[in-house]
Design an enzyme around this catalytic site. Structure first.
Site, PDB file in Angstrom:
ATOM      1  CD  GLN A   1      22.260  24.255  61.212  1.00  0.00           C
ATOM      2  OE1 GLN A   1      22.481  23.427  61.294  1.00  0.00           O
ATOM      3  NE2 GLN A   1      23.192  24.775  61.459  1.00  0.00           N
TER       4      GLN A   1
ATOM      5  CD  GLU B   1      21.083  31.470  62.205  1.00  0.00           C
ATOM      6  OE1 GLU B   1      21.215  32.271  61.418  1.00  0.00           O
ATOM      7  OE2 GLU B   1      21.602  30.168  62.465  1.00  0.00           O
TER       8      GLU B   1
ATOM      9  CG  ASP C   1      26.918  26.117  58.803  1.00  0.00           C
ATOM     10  OD1 ASP C   1      27.565  25.192  59.111  1.00  0.00           O
ATOM     11  OD2 ASP C   1      26.424  26.543  59.768  1.00  0.00           O
TER      12      ASP C   1
ATOM     13  CD  GLU D   1      30.186  28.050  60.155  1.00  0.00           C
ATOM     14  OE1 GLU D   1      29.696  27.606  61.138  1.00  0.00           O
ATOM     15  OE2 GLU D   1      29.839  28.918  59.117  1.00  0.00           O
TER      16      GLU D   1
ATOM     17  CG  ASP E   1      30.418  26.210  64.140  1.00  0.00           C
ATOM     18  OD1 ASP E   1      30.283  26.840  65.390  1.00  0.00           O
ATOM     19  OD2 ASP E   1      28.943  26.048  63.979  1.00  0.00           O
TER      20      ASP E   1
ATOM     21  CE  LYS F   1      27.956  29.284  65.744  1.00  0.00           C
ATOM     22  NZ  LYS F   1      27.216  28.304  65.200  1.00  0.00           N
TER      23      LYS F   1
ATOM     24  NE  ARG G   1      25.201  28.889  68.042  1.00  0.00           N
ATOM     25  CZ  ARG G   1      25.918  27.812  68.771  1.00  0.00           C
ATOM     26  NH1 ARG G   1      26.800  28.039  70.214  1.00  0.00           N
ATOM     27  NH2 ARG G   1      25.419  26.555  68.862  1.00  0.00           N
ATOM     28  CB  SER G   2      19.753  29.435  65.304  1.00  0.00           C
ATOM     29  OG  SER G   2      19.839  28.453  66.453  1.00  0.00           O
TER      30      SER G   2
ATOM     31  CE  LYS H   1      26.726  31.401  60.041  1.00  0.00           C
ATOM     32  NZ  LYS H   1      27.430  29.939  59.780  1.00  0.00           N
TER      33      LYS H   1
END
Length: 418
Positions: A162, A204, A241, A282, A309, A334, A363-364, A385
């Protein structure tokens, strides 16, 4: 009694994907104000707090008018009159409005925006920066973990991985860290340009993954690092990730035309970690695959830090269990996975109790909200991040870290090893 909350107002605003989200604004009796905006993820764990969306046909069912109405009609009356600096008490009141940990009735987006707004308003009421609400004297800043190539759900699943990120290892200050990353981002763009027309950026802000496979993307990344004048693994490390839950089915991992057993899949990733300077890995296994996470820790030990995550979803109890199982070495944090600042803070404490690393993440689907920079600083995170070094919703966070560094009088970055 401190400064009491006088009003809580919610509104619909827009995120980086052009989708609606909820913003909450809190005002106190003495005139202090603060706002929080809920972000949204593309790849989400099944144990995450649920976003309250309207359903139906408008915006593909993604509108948030129900969440806005709920905040104005249910949340506001529950918070007016409370001491704005009582973060835990206010977050407990939010919990009381919806005892379901998944937040199915009131929405994790509603509680996240409200909890963040309270944190910022409390800081405003006291006349201090938000990060000082969590830690008045941080002596380091989190080291940035920045996307260079997008993938997975952030780029139409062009690659299984990802996020292809880099970590500036030799940089000692936040300014140098961003300079090093920017040089690599430009160099990777030049490598892609030699392959044909550029395809733009992923969700992102990382380069679109115009690559054959994961190894090809990593070769491009290493080429870019070297062309920028850095030594891979010394000056610049790579973070991946995997977000493996997205392609795990019936206990196997389906990538392209091939199925892998858990052991085969983890061995494949371990081989990548041997061949490339991967500093963090991740979610190498699915959110319910404890065996896979344990194998990943065992097979990359001493080379790569395994991060949870979707496997942990910022849940303190899951972090305690994963630490006992030796299934993770670092926790991604998060706030919107659990819905309040206080619940996320408990997850941070759980990670530190077991000697795990802490990575605070955006987040995205993001906005101009800069809460992540303050949380990462105040919680003494090892890494932060937020995506790439392009797109305004990303650079808002990075630029806020520069301002925070100035307020601190200039501090070093957290150690590169966790």
């Amino acid at each position: 009694m401190g400064d009491a909350i006088a009003s809580v107002k919610a509104r619909r605003v827009w995120d980086s994907r052009g989708l609606p989200t909820i913003e909450v604004e809190v005002r106190t009796e003495r005139g202090a104000t603060g706002r929080g905006i809920a972000p949204a993820g593309a790849s989400t764990g099944r144990r995450e707090a649920i976003e309250l969306r309207d359903g139906g046909t408008v915006l593909g069912g993604k509108d948030v008018l129900q969440a806005v109405a709920g905040a104005n009609k249910r949340v506001a009356p529950a918070l007016v009159g409370r001491d704005v600096t009582d973060q835990e008490g206010i977050d407990a009141a939010l919990d009381g409005l919806d005892p379901d940990p998944m937040r199915a009735a009131i929405g994790g987006n509603t509680t996240t925006a409200t909890s963040l707004a309270v944190l910022h308003t409390a800081a405003s009421s006291l006349g201090i920066e938000t990060w000082r609400m969590l830690n008045p004297r941080p002596n380091v800043l989190p080291r940035p973990q920045i996307q260079i190539i997008g993938g997975g759900a952030h780029a139409a699943h062009r690659t299984a991985v990802q996020d292809f990120m880099i970590v500036p290892l030799s940089a000692s200050t936040i300014d140098d860290a961003f300079l090093h990353v920017a040089e690599v981002y430009r160099a990777v763009g030049a490598v892609f340009a030699t392959r044909g027309p550029k395809r733009g950026v992923a969700d992102e802000g990382g380069h679109w993954p115009e690559v054959a496979d994961t190894n090809d993307a990593l070769e491009v990344l290493v080429d870019g690092i070297e062309q920028a004048g850095f030594v891979p693994g010394v000056d610049i490390g790579i973070s991946l990730d995997i977000a493996a839950s997205q392609f795990q089915r019936d206990g196997r991992y389906r990538v392209g035309e091939r199925d892998y057993t858990t052991s085969e899949w983890i061995e494949l990733l371990a081989g990548i970690c041997r061949d490339f300077p991967i500093v963090t890995l991740e979610d190498p296994a699915g959110e319910d695959d404890t065996e896979g996470m344990r194998l990943a820790v065992a097979r990359t030990e001493g080379r790569t830090v395994v991060v949870g995550d979707d496997y942990l979803v910022t849940n303190a109890d899951r972090i305690h269990g994963a630490a006992a199982d030796r299934a993770v070495e670092s926790a991604l944090i998060k706030v919107n996975q659990v819905g309040t600042v206080s619940a996320a803070a408990r997850a941070v404490r759980a990670a530190r109790e077991h000697g795990l690393g802490v990575i605070v993440s955006a987040r995205s689907g993001e906005t101009e909200d800069v809460s992540v920079a303050h949380l990462a600083t105040g919680w003494n995170a090892d890494f932060v991040k937020v995506g790439s070094i392009t797109r305004g919703e990303r650079t808002a966070k990075w630029n806020e870290l520069i301002r925070i560094n100035e307020e601190l009088g200039g501090v070093p970055l957290a150690t590169a090893s966790i």
